[in-house]
Motif scaffolding. Structure first.
Motif, PDB file in Angstrom:
ATOM      1  N   ASP A 164      28.045 105.386  23.198  1.00 53.00           N
ATOM      2  CA  ASP A 164      29.345 106.044  23.125  1.00 53.00           C
ATOM      3  C   ASP A 164      30.442 104.996  23.188  1.00 53.00           C
ATOM      4  N   VAL A 165      31.394 105.099  22.284  1.00 54.86           N
ATOM      5  CA  VAL A 165      32.485 104.135  22.186  1.00 54.86           C
ATOM      6  C   VAL A 165      33.809 104.837  22.461  1.00 54.86           C
ATOM      7  N   TRP A 166      34.544 104.313  23.424  1.00 54.71           N
ATOM      8  CA  TRP A 166      35.865 104.809  23.791  1.00 54.71           C
ATOM      9  C   TRP A 166      36.856 103.652  23.710  1.00 54.71           C
ATOM     10  N   TRP A 167      38.118 103.952  23.889  1.00 59.38           N
ATOM     11  CA  TRP A 167      39.144 102.907  23.895  1.00 59.38           C
ATOM     12  C   TRP A 167      39.965 102.971  25.170  1.00 59.38           C
ATOM     13  N   GLY A 168      40.407 101.792  25.631  1.00 58.70           N
ATOM     14  CA  GLY A 168      41.226 101.726  26.838  1.00 58.70           C
ATOM     15  C   GLY A 168      42.673 102.099  26.595  1.00 58.70           C
ATOM     16  N   ASP A 169      43.174 101.800  25.401  1.00 58.65           N
ATOM     17  CA  ASP A 169      44.528 102.203  25.049  1.00 58.65           C
ATOM     18  C   ASP A 169      44.686 102.120  23.542  1.00 58.65           C
ATOM     19  N   GLU A 170      45.743 102.722  23.072  1.00 64.70           N
ATOM     20  CA  GLU A 170      45.998 102.722  21.640  1.00 64.70           C
ATOM     21  C   GLU A 170      47.490 102.853  21.382  1.00 64.70           C
ATOM     22  N   ARG A 171      47.917 102.243  20.311  1.00 62.99           N
ATOM     23  CA  ARG A 171      49.305 102.364  19.890  1.00 62.99           C
ATOM     24  C   ARG A 171      49.461 103.687  19.136  1.00 62.99           C
ATOM     25  N   PHE A 172      50.501 104.443  19.463  1.00 65.46           N
ATOM     26  CA  PHE A 172      50.718 105.761  18.852  1.00 65.46           C
ATOM     27  C   PHE A 172      51.431 105.574  17.520  1.00 65.46           C
ATOM     28  N   VAL A 173      50.647 105.120  16.550  1.00 68.90           N
ATOM     29  CA  VAL A 173      51.104 104.852  15.187  1.00 68.90           C
ATOM     30  C   VAL A 173      50.109 105.525  14.240  1.00 68.90           C
ATOM     31  N   PRO A 174      50.432 105.594  12.938  1.00 68.17           N
ATOM     32  CA  PRO A 174      49.537 106.299  12.020  1.00 68.17           C
ATOM     33  C   PRO A 174      48.150 105.656  11.912  1.00 68.17           C
ATOM     34  N   VAL A 175      47.160 106.464  11.569  1.00 70.68           N
ATOM     35  CA  VAL A 175      45.804 105.964  11.361  1.00 70.68           C
ATOM     36  C   VAL A 175      45.830 104.888  10.280  1.00 70.68           C
ATOM     37  N   GLY A 176      45.048 103.835  10.464  1.00 73.48           N
ATOM     38  CA  GLY A 176      45.022 102.749   9.504  1.00 73.48           C
ATOM     39  C   GLY A 176      46.120 101.724   9.681  1.00 73.48           C
ATOM     40  N   HIS A 177      47.045 101.974  10.602  1.00 70.08           N
ATOM     41  CA  HIS A 177      48.126 101.018  10.859  1.00 70.08           C
ATOM     42  C   HIS A 177      47.535  99.750  11.476  1.00 70.08           C
ATOM     43  N   PRO A 178      47.997  98.570  11.056  1.00 70.80           N
ATOM     44  CA  PRO A 178      47.409  97.325  11.582  1.00 70.80           C
ATOM     45  C   PRO A 178      47.569  97.137  13.086  1.00 70.80           C
ATOM     46  N   ASP A 179      48.495  97.851  13.705  1.00 68.84           N
ATOM     47  CA  ASP A 179      48.659  97.726  15.153  1.00 68.84           C
ATOM     48  C   ASP A 179      47.612  98.512  15.946  1.00 68.84           C
ATOM     49  N   ARG A 180      46.841  99.360  15.284  1.00 66.45           N
ATOM     50  CA  ARG A 180      45.877 100.166  16.021  1.00 66.45           C
ATOM     51  C   ARG A 180      44.650  99.345  16.428  1.00 66.45           C
ATOM     52  N   ASN A 181      44.292  99.443  17.699  1.00 69.44           N
ATOM     53  CA  ASN A 181      43.079  98.782  18.180  1.00 69.44           C
ATOM     54  C   ASN A 181      41.843  99.316  17.457  1.00 69.44           C
ATOM     55  N   GLU A 182      41.877 100.590  17.104  1.00 68.55           N
ATOM     56  CA  GLU A 182      40.740 101.199  16.405  1.00 68.55           C
ATOM     57  C   GLU A 182      40.433 100.458  15.109  1.00 68.55           C
ATOM     58  N   LEU A 183      41.473 100.091  14.358  1.00 65.18           N
ATOM     59  CA  LEU A 183      41.269  99.431  13.072  1.00 65.18           C
ATOM     60  C   LEU A 183      40.539  98.103  13.261  1.00 65.18           C
ATOM     61  N   GLY A 184      41.003  97.299  14.215  1.00 65.75           N
ATOM     62  CA  GLY A 184      40.343  96.025  14.472  1.00 65.75           C
ATOM     63  C   GLY A 184      38.907  96.182  14.913  1.00 65.75           C
ATOM     64  N   ALA A 185      38.640  97.189  15.731  1.00 65.83           N
ATOM     65  CA  ALA A 185      37.276  97.423  16.216  1.00 65.83           C
ATOM     66  C   ALA A 185      36.359  97.858  15.080  1.00 65.83           C
ATOM     67  N   ARG A 186      36.865  98.722  14.206  1.00 65.85           N
ATOM     68  CA  ARG A 186      36.032  99.176  13.085  1.00 65.85           C
ATOM     69  C   ARG A 186      35.730  98.017  12.136  1.00 65.85           C
ATOM     70  N   GLU A 187      36.719  97.177  11.865  1.00 71.91           N
ATOM     71  CA  GLU A 187      36.514  96.067  10.931  1.00 71.91           C
ATOM     72  C   GLU A 187      35.569  95.017  11.506  1.00 71.91           C
ATOM     73  N   SER A 188      35.677  94.752  12.808  1.00 74.56           N
ATOM     74  CA  SER A 188      34.905  93.656  13.400  1.00 74.56           C
ATOM     75  C   SER A 188      33.494  94.065  13.820  1.00 74.56           C
ATOM     76  N   LEU A 189      33.294  95.324  14.226  1.00 75.97           N
ATOM     77  CA  LEU A 189      31.973  95.728  14.724  1.00 75.97           C
ATOM     78  C   LEU A 189      31.515  97.101  14.241  1.00 75.97           C
TER      79      LEU A 189
END
Length: 257
Positions: free
Chosen positions: A77-102
């Motif tokens: 199970d993968v969760w996040w500690g925090d996230e920037r409240f910006v649109p999906v796919g925005h480069p500031d989102r931690n989710e985007l970096g995590a998906r690209e790297s792992l």
């Protein structure tokens, strides 16, 4: 808010940021595999930032090597500690970096990947997104609990001592909800959703990943018992273990052994 009692944080110092990322990646793979050996599943909370992303890149490299393929990623199970409240796919989102790297490189079960909602996910305000994420956590927690078992919760730290999106002397420091909306962050983007201290300290293990001389003073203050209101990293403690994983520059202000 006082620090949790019961254990002294472990401090591990590596030569540089590259060695730090490699060491943390190996330790994380081993810890997730150990959790699966006991529970059948494992659970991790990811962090963004340079070191956090570098760790995920190293984990992806390990996962591609047969001798290190010890984690059943479909049972993580993968969760996040925090996230920037910006649109999906925005480069500031931690989710985007995590998906690209792992996350795009291992065989995860999509139902076990739990991103914090983006600003265009149907929530008008970050408070609504925070409430929804808290409900997702509680839905898979044991009866009567607000948090599921988290085997490892990864955190970075800012030079002023913030962790997740809990900044010094901000309302989030004293908010006892597991997930909080954060507005007017001193670091852009200003609007975020973050785990609160009650969620962070519910994790089995909290690992703080810190690199660079610019963070050395905050590291030293946190480990010397600073007030978490002034330096939130000082309040980031796991139930069973707290590990500070540092490069030599970040550890440069610690007392010599």
């Amino acid at each position: 808010m006082s620090q949790q009692e019961g254990h002294t944080p472990d401090v591990v110092v590596l030569t540089d940021a590259d060695q730090l990322a490699r060491s943390v990646a190996s330790a994380l793979v081993a810890r997730l595999a150990a959790a699966q050996a006991v529970h059948g599943t494992a659970s991790v909370v990811l962090t963004g930032g340079g070191v956090g992303t570098a760790v995920l890149e190293r984990v992806a490299a390990l996962a591609a090597e047969p001798e290190h393929a010890v984690v059943d990623w479909a049972a993580v199970d993968v969760w996040w500690g925090d996230e920037r409240f910006v649109p999906v796919g925005h480069p500031d989102r931690n989710e985007l970096g995590a998906r690209e790297s792992l996350l795009s490189k291992v065989a995860l079960d999509p139902e076990r990947v739990h991103p914090i909602p983006s600003s265009d996910a149907g929530f008008d305000e970050p408070e609504e997104a925070a409430t929804w994420y808290a409900e997702q956590l509680a839905a898979v927690a044991a009866e009567g609990e607000s948090m599921p078992r988290i085997d490892v919760l990864l955190l970075g730290m800012g030079p002023e001592g913030h962790v997740a999106s809990i900044f010094p002397e901000s309302p989030a420091v004293t908010d006892d909800r597991p997930v909080v909306a954060v507005r007017d962050c001193p670091k852009p983007p200003p609007t975020r959703v973050s785990l609160g201290f009650s969620a962070i300290t519910a994790a089995e293990e909290v690992w703080l990943l810190v690199s660079g001389e610019g963070k050395a003073e905050a590291v030293a203050r946190a480990l010397s018992g600073a007030d978490p209101v002034q330096l939130p990293a000082a309040g980031a403690r796991g139930k069973r273990a707290t590990r500070w994983l540092l490069d030599a520059a970040a550890a440069s202000r610690l007392p010599r052994a």
